[in-house]
Motif scaffolding. Structure first.
Motif, short mmCIF file in Angstrom:
data_model
loop_
_atom_site.label_atom_id
_atom_site.label_comp_id
_atom_site.label_asym_id
_atom_site.label_seq_id
_atom_site.Cartn_x
_atom_site.Cartn_y
_atom_site.Cartn_z
N TYR A 1 25.01 56.10 -4.28
CA TYR A 1 24.79 56.80 -2.78
C TYR A 1 26.24 56.64 -2.17
CZ TYR A 1 19.82 56.01 -3.53
OH TYR A 1 18.43 56.01 -3.96
N ALA A 2 26.63 57.78 -1.64
CA ALA A 2 27.86 58.04 -0.96
C ALA A 2 27.33 58.49 0.60
CB ALA A 2 28.67 59.09 -1.40
N VAL A 3 27.96 57.58 1.62
CA VAL A 3 27.60 57.65 2.95
C VAL A 3 28.91 57.75 3.77
CG1 VAL A 3 26.56 56.74 5.08
CG2 VAL A 3 25.50 56.47 2.63
N ASP A 4 29.18 59.11 4.15
CA ASP A 4 30.08 59.24 5.26
C ASP A 4 29.49 59.34 6.87
OD1 ASP A 4 31.86 59.55 3.10
OD2 ASP A 4 31.60 61.72 3.31
N ILE A 5 30.04 58.59 7.59
CA ILE A 5 29.88 58.54 9.10
C ILE A 5 30.94 58.69 9.83
CG2 ILE A 5 28.65 56.98 10.83
CD1 ILE A 5 27.62 55.35 8.57
N ARG B 1 23.77 60.93 -4.60
CA ARG B 1 23.10 61.25 -3.43
C ARG B 1 24.11 61.11 -2.18
NH1 ARG B 1 16.54 59.41 -3.47
NH2 ARG B 1 16.06 60.47 -5.37
N ARG B 2 24.12 62.18 -1.26
CA ARG B 2 25.12 61.86 -0.18
C ARG B 2 24.34 61.98 0.96
NH1 ARG B 2 26.21 64.82 -4.42
NH2 ARG B 2 25.21 66.63 -3.40
N ARG B 3 24.96 61.34 2.10
CA ARG B 3 24.31 61.57 3.58
C ARG B 3 25.59 61.54 4.42
NH1 ARG B 3 21.28 63.58 3.66
NH2 ARG B 3 19.55 62.46 3.30
N HIS B 4 25.93 62.74 5.07
CA HIS B 4 27.01 62.77 6.05
C HIS B 4 26.34 62.89 7.36
CE1 HIS B 4 28.37 65.40 2.57
NE2 HIS B 4 28.62 64.14 2.29
N GLN C 1 25.02 80.65 5.13
CA GLN C 1 26.25 81.06 4.42
C GLN C 1 27.82 81.03 4.95
OE1 GLN C 1 25.90 82.52 1.20
NE2 GLN C 1 23.71 82.24 1.73
N THR C 2 27.76 80.18 6.18
CA THR C 2 28.98 80.06 7.04
C THR C 2 28.97 78.40 7.29
OG1 THR C 2 27.57 80.21 9.01
CG2 THR C 2 28.90 82.23 8.10
N ALA C 3 28.01 77.57 6.92
CA ALA C 3 27.99 76.36 7.01
C ALA C 3 29.21 75.45 6.16
CB ALA C 3 26.84 75.49 6.65
N VAL C 4 29.88 74.54 6.87
CA VAL C 4 30.96 73.90 6.37
C VAL C 4 30.51 72.37 6.03
CG1 VAL C 4 32.66 74.94 7.53
CG2 VAL C 4 31.76 72.87 8.64
N MET C 5 29.27 72.27 6.32
CA MET C 5 28.41 71.16 6.00
C MET C 5 27.31 71.29 4.92
SD MET C 5 28.47 68.65 9.44
CE MET C 5 27.97 67.12 8.33
N GLU C 6 26.97 70.15 4.04
CA GLU C 6 26.00 70.37 3.15
C GLU C 6 24.69 70.08 3.81
OE1 GLU C 6 24.47 68.00 -1.10
OE2 GLU C 6 26.61 67.45 0.02
N GLN C 7 24.00 71.12 3.61
CA GLN C 7 22.40 71.17 4.57
C GLN C 7 21.59 70.05 4.21
OE1 GLN C 7 21.74 73.21 6.66
NE2 GLN C 7 19.34 72.91 6.96
N SER C 8 21.54 69.51 2.84
CA SER C 8 20.60 68.32 2.54
C SER C 8 21.39 66.97 2.67
CB SER C 8 20.29 68.41 1.00
OG SER C 8 21.55 68.35 0.27
N ALA C 9 22.51 67.13 3.23
CA ALA C 9 23.18 65.81 3.43
C ALA C 9 23.50 65.25 4.80
CB ALA C 9 24.55 65.84 2.53
N LYS C 10 23.72 66.56 5.72
CA LYS C 10 23.91 66.32 7.18
C LYS C 10 22.84 65.79 8.01
CE LYS C 10 22.74 70.98 8.61
NZ LYS C 10 23.41 72.23 8.97
N ARG C 11 23.37 64.76 9.14
CA ARG C 11 22.65 64.44 10.02
C ARG C 11 23.24 64.22 11.34
NH1 ARG C 11 19.33 65.22 6.52
NH2 ARG C 11 17.66 64.06 5.99
N ASN D 1 16.07 55.92 5.40
CA ASN D 1 15.04 56.63 4.75
C ASN D 1 15.15 57.76 4.27
OD1 ASN D 1 13.35 54.46 5.58
ND2 ASN D 1 12.77 55.24 7.58
N SER D 2 16.45 58.63 4.85
CA SER D 2 16.58 59.97 4.19
C SER D 2 17.43 59.97 3.07
CB SER D 2 17.69 60.81 5.43
OG SER D 2 18.76 60.30 5.57
N LEU D 3 17.83 58.82 2.66
CA LEU D 3 18.55 58.69 1.40
C LEU D 3 17.49 58.28 0.08
CD1 LEU D 3 21.75 56.73 2.41
CD2 LEU D 3 21.81 59.07 1.18
#
Length: 236
Positions: free
Chosen positions: A14-18, A130-133, A177-187, A234-236
């Motif tokens: 698991y990689a978590v960036d905050i 798995r990533r969470r941003h 098509q323009t996002a700079v963040m990963e849809q499944s990872a971002k919060r 819980n999202s990871l």
């Protein structure tokens, strides 16, 4: 769940960036110490909750963006760190957070959208299983519209979107098509007043966003921080 699958899950990395965006204007003076304590404890509490769920964070990085107001003092409007690896760079992280002092700000709206834009465009982790941003923004004030205050200042960050629509396109949405963040990872977690742009424009229209209403001079409640931590774990 089978023992084989459970073992596989236990081996996931698991990689978590905050990114913590902290309003450091004068109106935050009564609560800035509480916000700093929450910031310093955030990664430890998240790791503890993850551990109780049988998940271990393989890589944890934190970045801090302290913001004030480009319309008041452009040179102190943004203070920021790169991503810091924890626990290896815990002392550097703690030194920066502890050094944040509330002051300035001028008029009521602040440069919170510039801080959010910088956070959205962070160099997020792309690897591991798995990533969470996560972006967590603390403020007690509305924000100046993008492109209206301080844009001519030499200290104004390059690449900041000039409109709210452009920032939304960078945040992205399903099949964007323009996002700079990963849809499944971002919060995105907002601890912000029920004013624009936080309440409706972002809090209600942006996906994968939590909004906890704040008031000037009042800090983040413990139950709200617990909910934020649980939501991420819980999202990871």
């Amino acid at each position: 769940m089978s023992a084989e699958l459970e073992r596989y899950r236990g081996n996931l990395r698991y990689a978590v960036d905050i990114v913590l965006c902290v309003d450091a204007t004068g109106s935050m003076y009564p609560v800035i110490d509480a916000v700093k304590r929450s910031a310093l404890q955030f990664h430890l509490r998240l790791a503890g909750v993850m551990g109780r769920k049988g998940k271990e964070i393989s890589q944890l990085r934190l970045r801090v963006i302290a913001f004030r107001d480009f319309g008041d003092d452009p040179d102190s409007a943004i203070e920021q760190t790169p991503f810091l690896h924890l626990p290896e760079q815990a002392e550097e992280f703690a030194a920066f957070v502890s050094g944040i002092e509330a002051g300035g700000g001028g008029d009521v709206p602040e440069s919170g959208l510039e801080a959010l834009a910088l956070a959205v465009n962070s160099p997020w982790e792309k690897g591991l299983d798995r990533r969470r941003h996560v972006i967590v923004l603390f403020t007690d004030a509305p924000a100046h519209p993008l492109g209206t205050v301080g844009v001519a200042a030499q200290s104004y960050p390059r690449g900041i979107p000039r409109t709210m629509d452009d920032l939304f396109e960078q945040w992205g949405y399903a099949r964007s098509q323009t996002a700079v963040m990963e849809q499944s990872a971002k919060r995105l977690v907002l601890f912000a007043p029920e004013e624009e742009p936080w309440a409706e424009t972002i809090g209600e229209e942006w996906d994968l966003t939590l909004h906890f209403p704040s008031r000037a001079g009042e800090g983040l409640e413990e139950f709200e921080m617990d909910e934020i931590i649980e939501t991420i774990a819980n999202s990871l």
